[in-house]
Design a protein around this motif. Structure first.
Motif, PDB file in Angstrom:
ATOM      1  N   CYS A  55       0.877  -1.158   0.092  1.00 42.38           N
ATOM      2  CA  CYS A  55       0.126  -0.073  -0.053  1.00 42.38           C
ATOM      3  C   CYS A  55       0.868   1.169   0.087  1.00 42.38           C
ATOM      4  O   CYS A  55       1.728   1.373   1.002  1.00 42.38           O
ATOM      5  CB  CYS A  55      -0.884   0.013   1.307  1.00 42.38           C
ATOM      6  SG  CYS A  55      -1.976   1.522   1.594  1.00 42.38           S
ATOM      7  N   CYS A  61       0.434   3.566   3.399  1.00 39.57           N
ATOM      8  CA  CYS A  61       1.056   3.347   4.794  1.00 39.57           C
ATOM      9  C   CYS A  61       2.502   2.601   4.548  1.00 39.57           C
ATOM     10  O   CYS A  61       3.257   2.132   5.646  1.00 39.57           O
ATOM     11  CB  CYS A  61       0.256   2.585   5.657  1.00 39.57           C
ATOM     12  SG  CYS A  61      -0.089   0.933   5.075  1.00 39.57           S
ATOM     13  N   HIS A  94      -5.008   0.023   1.082  1.00 37.81           N
ATOM     14  CA  HIS A  94      -5.985  -0.053   1.901  1.00 37.81           C
ATOM     15  C   HIS A  94      -7.212   0.950   1.670  1.00 37.81           C
ATOM     16  O   HIS A  94      -6.926   1.998   1.640  1.00 37.81           O
ATOM     17  CB  HIS A  94      -5.579   0.045   3.433  1.00 37.81           C
ATOM     18  CG  HIS A  94      -4.233  -0.807   3.682  1.00 37.81           C
ATOM     19  ND1 HIS A  94      -3.009  -0.352   3.884  1.00 37.81           N
ATOM     20  CD2 HIS A  94      -4.555  -2.162   4.016  1.00 37.81           C
ATOM     21  CE1 HIS A  94      -2.315  -1.807   4.136  1.00 37.81           C
ATOM     22  NE2 HIS A  94      -3.210  -2.798   4.164  1.00 37.81           N
ATOM     23  N   CYS A 115      -6.596   3.965   3.697  1.00 40.46           N
ATOM     24  CA  CYS A 115      -5.449   4.751   3.435  1.00 40.46           C
ATOM     25  C   CYS A 115      -5.862   5.524   2.121  1.00 40.46           C
ATOM     26  O   CYS A 115      -5.347   6.840   2.051  1.00 40.46           O
ATOM     27  CB  CYS A 115      -4.412   3.915   2.888  1.00 40.46           C
ATOM     28  SG  CYS A 115      -3.430   2.932   4.662  1.00 40.46           S
TER      29      CYS A 115
HETATM   30 ZN   LIG Z   1      -2.256   1.130   3.727  1.00 40.35          ZN
END
Ligand SMILES: [Zn+2]
Length: 98
Positions: free
Chosen positions: A49, A52, A81, A84
């Motif tokens: 991702c 993050c 995500h 996110c």
């Molecule tokens: Zn993430």
């Protein structure tokens, strides 16, 4: 992915988001993005991702995002995500002034 037979035009005329995937276009300050939701059953690989910098494990529902303006390049797709991705739009470089 067998894409050699182009005899049947209805094969190509499939609208975005039709059927199999839950897909929509989001407009952000940095352009329009196509956001496709990947259900847990469809998540079969590990991704990283960009929000993050953590892994998205197989079996974890997430979203795939790519630019609506430059479609066609699969490598440009990013797996996020969901939290996110939405945090990105919120904390994006949008100077809030009127
Ligand atoms: Zn993430």
């Amino acid at each position: 992915m067998p894409r050699r037979h182009r005899k049947d035009p209805s094969q190509d005329a499939r609208p975005l988001g039709g059927g199999l995937f839950d897909q929509r276009v989001e407009s952000a300050s940095d352009g329009d993005w196509i956001v496709r939701r990947i259900p847990a059953a469809q998540a079969t690989k590990t991704y990283r991702c960009p929000g993050c910098d953590h892994e998205i494990r197989p079996g974890v529902a997430h979203v795939v995002v790519w630019s609506a303006e430059e479609h066609g390049t699969v490598e440009d797709r990013r797996h996020w995500h969901p939290a996110c991705w939405s945090a990105r739009s919120r904390r994006g470089p949008t100077p809030k002034r009127r």
